[in-house]
Design a protein around this motif. Structure first.
Motif, short mmCIF file in Angstrom:
data_model
loop_
_atom_site.label_atom_id
_atom_site.label_comp_id
_atom_site.label_asym_id
_atom_site.label_seq_id
_atom_site.Cartn_x
_atom_site.Cartn_y
_atom_site.Cartn_z
N VAL A 58 -30.93 -1.36 -92.38
CA VAL A 58 -31.11 -2.82 -92.37
C VAL A 58 -30.44 -3.43 -93.60
O VAL A 58 -29.72 -4.44 -93.50
CB VAL A 58 -32.62 -3.16 -92.35
N PHE A 59 -30.64 -2.83 -94.74
CA PHE A 59 -30.06 -3.30 -95.99
C PHE A 59 -28.53 -3.29 -95.91
O PHE A 59 -27.86 -4.26 -96.25
CB PHE A 59 -30.55 -2.43 -97.14
N ARG A 60 -27.96 -2.18 -95.42
CA ARG A 60 -26.51 -2.05 -95.34
C ARG A 60 -25.91 -3.05 -94.35
O ARG A 60 -24.84 -3.61 -94.60
CB ARG A 60 -26.12 -0.64 -94.91
N ALA A 61 -26.59 -3.27 -93.24
CA ALA A 61 -26.09 -4.22 -92.25
C ALA A 61 -26.04 -5.63 -92.83
O ALA A 61 -25.09 -6.38 -92.62
CB ALA A 61 -26.95 -4.20 -90.98
N ALA A 104 -39.61 -7.96 -102.76
CA ALA A 104 -40.73 -7.37 -103.52
C ALA A 104 -40.98 -5.93 -103.08
O ALA A 104 -41.24 -5.05 -103.92
CB ALA A 104 -41.99 -8.21 -103.32
N ASP A 105 -40.88 -5.68 -101.77
CA ASP A 105 -41.06 -4.32 -101.28
C ASP A 105 -39.94 -3.40 -101.77
O ASP A 105 -40.19 -2.23 -102.08
CB ASP A 105 -41.11 -4.32 -99.75
N LEU A 106 -38.73 -3.93 -101.82
CA LEU A 106 -37.64 -3.12 -102.36
C LEU A 106 -37.94 -2.69 -103.79
O LEU A 106 -37.77 -1.52 -104.16
CB LEU A 106 -36.32 -3.91 -102.34
N ARG A 107 -38.39 -3.64 -104.60
CA ARG A 107 -38.68 -3.32 -106.00
C ARG A 107 -39.83 -2.32 -106.12
O ARG A 107 -39.81 -1.44 -106.99
CB ARG A 107 -39.00 -4.60 -106.77
N ALA A 108 -40.82 -2.45 -105.25
CA ALA A 108 -42.02 -1.60 -105.35
C ALA A 108 -41.81 -0.21 -104.77
O ALA A 108 -42.30 0.78 -105.32
CB ALA A 108 -43.19 -2.27 -104.63
N PHE A 109 -41.07 -0.13 -103.65
CA PHE A 109 -41.00 1.14 -102.92
C PHE A 109 -39.62 1.80 -102.90
O PHE A 109 -39.53 3.02 -102.72
CB PHE A 109 -41.47 0.93 -101.48
N THR A 110 -38.58 1.02 -103.05
CA THR A 110 -37.23 1.58 -103.06
C THR A 110 -36.44 0.97 -104.22
O THR A 110 -35.52 0.18 -104.01
CB THR A 110 -36.50 1.32 -101.72
N ALA A 112 -34.14 1.97 -106.12
CA ALA A 112 -32.68 2.17 -106.13
C ALA A 112 -31.99 1.11 -105.27
O ALA A 112 -30.95 0.56 -105.66
CB ALA A 112 -32.34 3.57 -105.62
N LEU A 113 -32.57 0.82 -104.11
CA LEU A 113 -32.01 -0.23 -103.26
C LEU A 113 -32.17 -1.60 -103.89
O LEU A 113 -31.31 -2.47 -103.75
CB LEU A 113 -32.68 -0.22 -101.88
N ALA A 114 -33.28 -1.81 -104.59
CA ALA A 114 -33.49 -3.09 -105.28
C ALA A 114 -32.40 -3.32 -106.32
O ALA A 114 -31.85 -4.42 -106.44
CB ALA A 114 -34.86 -3.12 -105.94
N ARG A 115 -32.08 -2.28 -107.06
CA ARG A 115 -31.01 -2.39 -108.07
C ARG A 115 -29.66 -2.62 -107.40
O ARG A 115 -28.83 -3.40 -107.89
CB ARG A 115 -30.97 -1.13 -108.94
N GLU A 116 -29.46 -1.94 -106.28
CA GLU A 116 -28.20 -2.11 -105.55
C GLU A 116 -28.06 -3.54 -105.03
O GLU A 116 -26.97 -4.12 -105.06
CB GLU A 116 -28.14 -1.12 -104.38
N ARG A 121 -25.50 -8.67 -105.14
CA ARG A 121 -25.62 -10.13 -105.15
C ARG A 121 -24.85 -10.72 -106.31
O ARG A 121 -24.11 -11.70 -106.16
CB ARG A 121 -27.10 -10.51 -105.22
N ARG A 122 -25.02 -10.13 -107.48
CA ARG A 122 -24.34 -10.65 -108.67
C ARG A 122 -22.82 -10.51 -108.54
O ARG A 122 -22.08 -11.47 -108.76
CB ARG A 122 -24.85 -9.91 -109.90
N GLU A 123 -22.36 -9.32 -108.18
CA GLU A 123 -20.92 -9.08 -108.14
C GLU A 123 -20.26 -9.78 -106.97
O GLU A 123 -19.16 -10.31 -107.09
CB GLU A 123 -20.65 -7.57 -108.09
#
Length: 210
Positions: A58-61, A104-110, A112-116, A121-123
């Motif tokens: 879902v994230f990659r799509a 919030a779920d990304l930060r709590a549970f994944t 690495a994906l949250a950082r990605e 988003r920034r880049e």
């Protein structure tokens, strides 16, 4: 023509995206997705062996879609006012679909994906918005005294701070109205005098009809 497996994967990712982005993925079970898709949980696991695999898909799509929008907008031959509108509205909407609970779920549970996501988003915004601003200045559509770094940060802050479901709920405005207001306030001020009429026409023509 897409094969059956590709179609099935897209169905699963599409439905999961709707649920994950609106409610966060921690609150959505695979059993629930299976019921909504009218397929067995075993079938979902055949394509995505774990829920984390589905979250990543879902994230990659979503990031691929945002990347495509930015690339197509910046590379198009449309005039600057049209590019500016498309970049802010289309790409901005894609970004804001990543709901607060999902993030919030990304930060709590994944994490690495949250950082990605933060890096992407920034880049992605910085790179493509810088390109657009540089094109606008070169074409004489934007004032040459603009601090591009500050403008990019205003853009990011507006998307992440104002165009959120929580904020929109308190303002009682639609996402389209919010985007258009920010466009009108910010970009009317940075456009060169000669570019303003075209940009205002773009906003007027794109306004929702009653």
């Amino acid at each position: 023509m897409k094969g059956d497996e590709a179609v099935a994967r897209e169905r699963i990712v599409g439905r999961a995206s709707e649920e994950f982005f609106s409610r966060g993925f921690a609150r959505v079970s695979m059993d629930e997705l299976a019921r909504q898709l009218r397929m067995s949980k075993k079938t979902i696991y055949r394509y995505f062996p774990t829920k984390d695999d589905l979250i990543r898909a879902v994230f990659r799509a979503k990031t691929a879609r945002i990347h495509q929008l930015f690339q197509e907008t910046v590379a198009s031959r449309a005039d600057f006012a049209d590019k500016l509108y498309r970049l802010w509205i289309a790409a901005g909407k894609e970004l804001t679909e990543l709901g607060q609970q999902f993030q919030a779920d990304l930060r709590a549970f994944t994490p690495a994906l949250a950082r990605e996501l933060e890096t992407f988003r920034r880049e992605e915004i910085n790179r493509n918005f810088h390109l657009l601003i540089e094109h606008g200045i070169a074409e004489g559509a934007l004032r040459r005294d603009i601090n591009v770094e500050v403008l990019v940060q205003i853009y990011i802050s507006a998307i992440m701070g104002v165009i959120t479901p929580e904020t929109l709920a308190t303002l009682s405005v639609s996402i389209d109205q919010a985007f258009r207001t920010i466009l009108d306030v910010i970009f009317d001020g940075i456009l060169a005098d000669g570019a303003r009429p075209g940009f205002r026409t773009q906003l007027r023509d794109a306004a929702p009809r009653a």
